[in-house]
Design a protein around this motif. Sequence first.
Motif, PDB file in Angstrom:
ATOM      1  N   ALA A  22      33.978  34.604  17.474  1.00 18.38           N
ATOM      2  CA  ALA A  22      33.595  35.708  16.589  1.00 18.38           C
ATOM      3  C   ALA A  22      32.592  35.236  15.547  1.00 18.38           C
ATOM      4  N   LEU A  23      32.741  33.992  15.066  1.00 12.78           N
ATOM      5  CA  LEU A  23      31.813  33.444  14.088  1.00 12.78           C
ATOM      6  C   LEU A  23      30.488  33.049  14.755  1.00 12.78           C
ATOM      7  N   LEU A  56      25.149  27.245  22.057  1.00 11.89           N
ATOM      8  CA  LEU A  56      26.252  26.482  21.509  1.00 11.89           C
ATOM      9  C   LEU A  56      27.362  26.471  22.546  1.00 11.89           C
ATOM     10  N   ARG A  57      27.933  25.296  22.787  1.00  7.42           N
ATOM     11  CA  ARG A  57      28.969  25.122  23.807  1.00  7.42           C
ATOM     12  C   ARG A  57      30.314  24.905  23.104  1.00  7.42           C
ATOM     13  N   LEU A  58      31.284  25.723  23.452  1.00  6.54           N
ATOM     14  CA  LEU A  58      32.603  25.662  22.827  1.00  6.54           C
ATOM     15  C   LEU A  58      33.650  25.212  23.836  1.00  6.54           C
ATOM     16  N   ASN A  59      34.475  24.249  23.428  1.00  2.65           N
ATOM     17  CA  ASN A  59      35.656  23.842  24.190  1.00  2.65           C
ATOM     18  C   ASN A  59      36.848  23.859  23.248  1.00  2.65           C
ATOM     19  N   ALA A 117      43.953  30.749  22.879  1.00  2.00           N
ATOM     20  CA  ALA A 117      43.193  31.997  22.886  1.00  2.00           C
ATOM     21  C   ALA A 117      42.870  32.449  21.466  1.00  2.00           C
ATOM     22  N   LYS A 118      43.799  32.263  20.538  1.00  2.00           N
ATOM     23  CA  LYS A 118      43.580  32.666  19.142  1.00  2.00           C
ATOM     24  C   LYS A 118      42.430  31.864  18.526  1.00  2.00           C
ATOM     25  N   ILE A 119      42.452  30.552  18.670  1.00  2.00           N
ATOM     26  CA  ILE A 119      41.399  29.703  18.105  1.00  2.00           C
ATOM     27  C   ILE A 119      40.069  29.986  18.797  1.00  2.00           C
ATOM     28  N   ARG A 120      40.092  30.111  20.109  1.00  2.00           N
ATOM     29  CA  ARG A 120      38.868  30.429  20.867  1.00  2.00           C
ATOM     30  C   ARG A 120      38.209  31.691  20.346  1.00  2.00           C
TER      31      ARG A 120
END
Length: 470
Positions: free
Chosen positions: A466-467, A445-448, A458-461
């Motif tokens: 974590a999920l 899974l790729r997150l941006n 940083a908080k949202i990342r």
Amino acid sequence: MAPATQTTRTTRTTGGLTVADLSQIVKAYDVRGVVPDQWDEPLAELFGAAFVQVTGASGIVVGHDMRPSSPGLSRAFGKGAAAQGADVTEIGLCSTDQLYYASGALDLPGAMFTASHNPAQYNGIKLCRAGAAPVGQDTGLDDIRALVEEWAESGAPAPAPTTGTLTHRETLGDYAAHLRSLVDLASIRPLKVVVDAGNGMGGHTVPSVFEGLPLTLVPMYFELDGTFPNHEANPLDPANIVDLQQRVREEGADLGLALDGDADRCFVVDERGEGVSPSAIAALVAARELARNGGKGTVIHNLITSWSVAEVVKENGGTPVRTRVGHSFIKGEMARTGAIFGGEHSAHYYFRDFWNADTGLLAALHVLAALGGQEKPLSRLVAQYDRYAASGEINSTVTDQPARTADVRAAFETPDVTVDTMDGLTVTAGEWWFNLRPSNTEPLLRLNVEARDETTMAKIRDEVLALVRA
């Protein structure tokens, strides 16, 4: 047919040719796999024959990169195409955008043999129709795969009544001249530029494209070597631009450019040795292309580019259009809308005046023209286009991609956010957005993530990761 000895392989009954399961090498946009384990020259010959049958072409153009397996695969493909009656123009060593140039200028379907930034044992084919129009799963690649699978088991197709010709043609000089004709660099101040070709095709194209320009070129790793002895030819990985960053600082250069293996992507480093976001480059080039077109025009951007791209397009009189990640989607939208430019977060840049195809060096020429047309250093020039805090792409190995994505959606879907599924999962709030999408080829899974400040990003990342990694 004898049973396959491995679950990912089948055996052709005619000639005893063993080939990999084509689902393993025919991807969404191209063909790519390990040579000779997954595919080889006899299979490349079948791809050449199938390409001609699917496109109905009477002539094609074929080029290849510097990988050890590329010349043989390219020639085999050409033989297969010629056996089906197509005249084959071989342009030999070239970058992918040089192949697109040849397809556009000669109005012929094209095949480029490259695995871009993949390791040396890999190779692949990027295919296009005449005028560099893309060939993907929905535009011919599935049909090509079906024919190759049929022939791999039942035997090669019957040759055409008349075999096509194979001829060589030089295109490098014409390609370079075409790029220079699209950007005015005549009056820029002298610039010192370090270019890291990563032992890829940039070592072949950059000297010709930069010829005659007021530039001091500092070359790095220009020797063509498909084993990539210095570093992987993927400039989006920070580890692969460390040498360039150091050299820019040592040389006191105005900027640095890093190209990937087939030299169709270009990553930019400023005078401090700091990487410049591809979104900032997309915004800069978009502004210049809109100015060239009287402050009007459509600009395509994928959904992972920064908010700043659409903002800059609007500020300069243009119309931004958001699309999925991937060159076939970008090129399709450019053709549909008549867009003048398209940009991706991965440092692919597309131009209407280059047959809607991607060319990193044309984007680089725009950066050089913008920098050389004023006195500020690059870091200050691009600051106006780099407005937000971004995570960059973060990959997580995940066995059940849909389940993890559903968990993230459930956690973030509230009345205060917008959710869309154009390409993976995109969640947008007033101060931030993120996109989570599965890889087409790997269990990833790729997150941006992007936000208006570093703390929020940083908080949202961290919450999403974590999920994803629970």
